[in-house]
Design a protein around this motif. Sequence first.
Motif, PDB file in Angstrom:
ATOM      1  N   SER A   6       0.874  -1.217  -0.300  1.00  0.00           N
ATOM      2  CA  SER A   6       0.178   0.556  -0.360  1.00  0.00           C
ATOM      3  C   SER A   6       0.880   1.328   0.135  1.00  0.00           C
ATOM      4  CB  SER A   6      -1.240  -0.349   1.213  1.00  0.00           C
ATOM      5  OG  SER A   6      -0.454  -0.102   2.311  1.00  0.00           O
ATOM      6  N   ARG A   7       2.045   1.135   1.114  1.00  0.00           N
ATOM      7  CA  ARG A   7       2.933   2.277   0.864  1.00  0.00           C
ATOM      8  C   ARG A   7       3.464   2.525  -1.042  1.00  0.00           C
ATOM      9  NH1 ARG A   7       6.859   2.288   5.346  1.00  0.00           N
ATOM     10  NH2 ARG A   7       7.456   3.974   4.373  1.00  0.00           N
ATOM     11  N   LEU A   8       4.027   1.727  -1.569  1.00  0.00           N
ATOM     12  CA  LEU A   8       4.427   1.703  -2.245  1.00  0.00           C
ATOM     13  C   LEU A   8       3.609   1.732  -3.875  1.00  0.00           C
ATOM     14  CD1 LEU A   8       6.470   0.880  -4.190  1.00  0.00           C
ATOM     15  CD2 LEU A   8       5.887  -1.754  -4.341  1.00  0.00           C
TER      16      LEU A   8
ATOM     17  N   ASN B  70       4.992   6.129  -1.244  1.00  0.00           N
ATOM     18  CA  ASN B  70       6.006   7.094   0.167  1.00  0.00           C
ATOM     19  C   ASN B  70       6.724   5.747   0.166  1.00  0.00           C
ATOM     20  OD1 ASN B  70       3.655   8.660   0.268  1.00  0.00           O
ATOM     21  ND2 ASN B  70       2.269   7.966   1.398  1.00  0.00           N
ATOM     22  N   ILE B  71       7.342   4.949  -1.151  1.00  0.00           N
ATOM     23  CA  ILE B  71       8.274   4.225  -0.335  1.00  0.00           C
ATOM     24  C   ILE B  71       8.685   4.683  -1.283  1.00  0.00           C
ATOM     25  CG2 ILE B  71       7.470   2.390  -0.843  1.00  0.00           C
ATOM     26  CD1 ILE B  71       8.105   0.539   1.177  1.00  0.00           C
ATOM     27  N   GLU B  72      10.588   4.149  -0.954  1.00  0.00           N
ATOM     28  CA  GLU B  72      11.562   3.831  -1.784  1.00  0.00           C
ATOM     29  C   GLU B  72      12.311   2.919  -1.870  1.00  0.00           C
ATOM     30  OE1 GLU B  72      14.653   7.851  -1.403  1.00  0.00           O
ATOM     31  OE2 GLU B  72      13.418   8.920  -0.768  1.00  0.00           O
TER      32      GLU B  72
END
Length: 52
Positions: free
Chosen positions: A5-7, A11-13
């Motif tokens: 979900s963050r990907l 919101n994620i590297e």
Amino acid sequence: MLDISRLELGNIELYYETADIPGVIEEIQRVLSSLVTEKSHKSFTVPVQPRN
């Protein structure tokens, strides 16, 4: 653990990193083998073929 979900929200590297995959598999086998043997007295193996 990868949080999908963050990907999806951006919101994620992620970055590339070299890893010793056969070494990681051997370590997983070592840990799981002792747990399996301890709990069920059976064996656990993961065959890994060396890279050419």
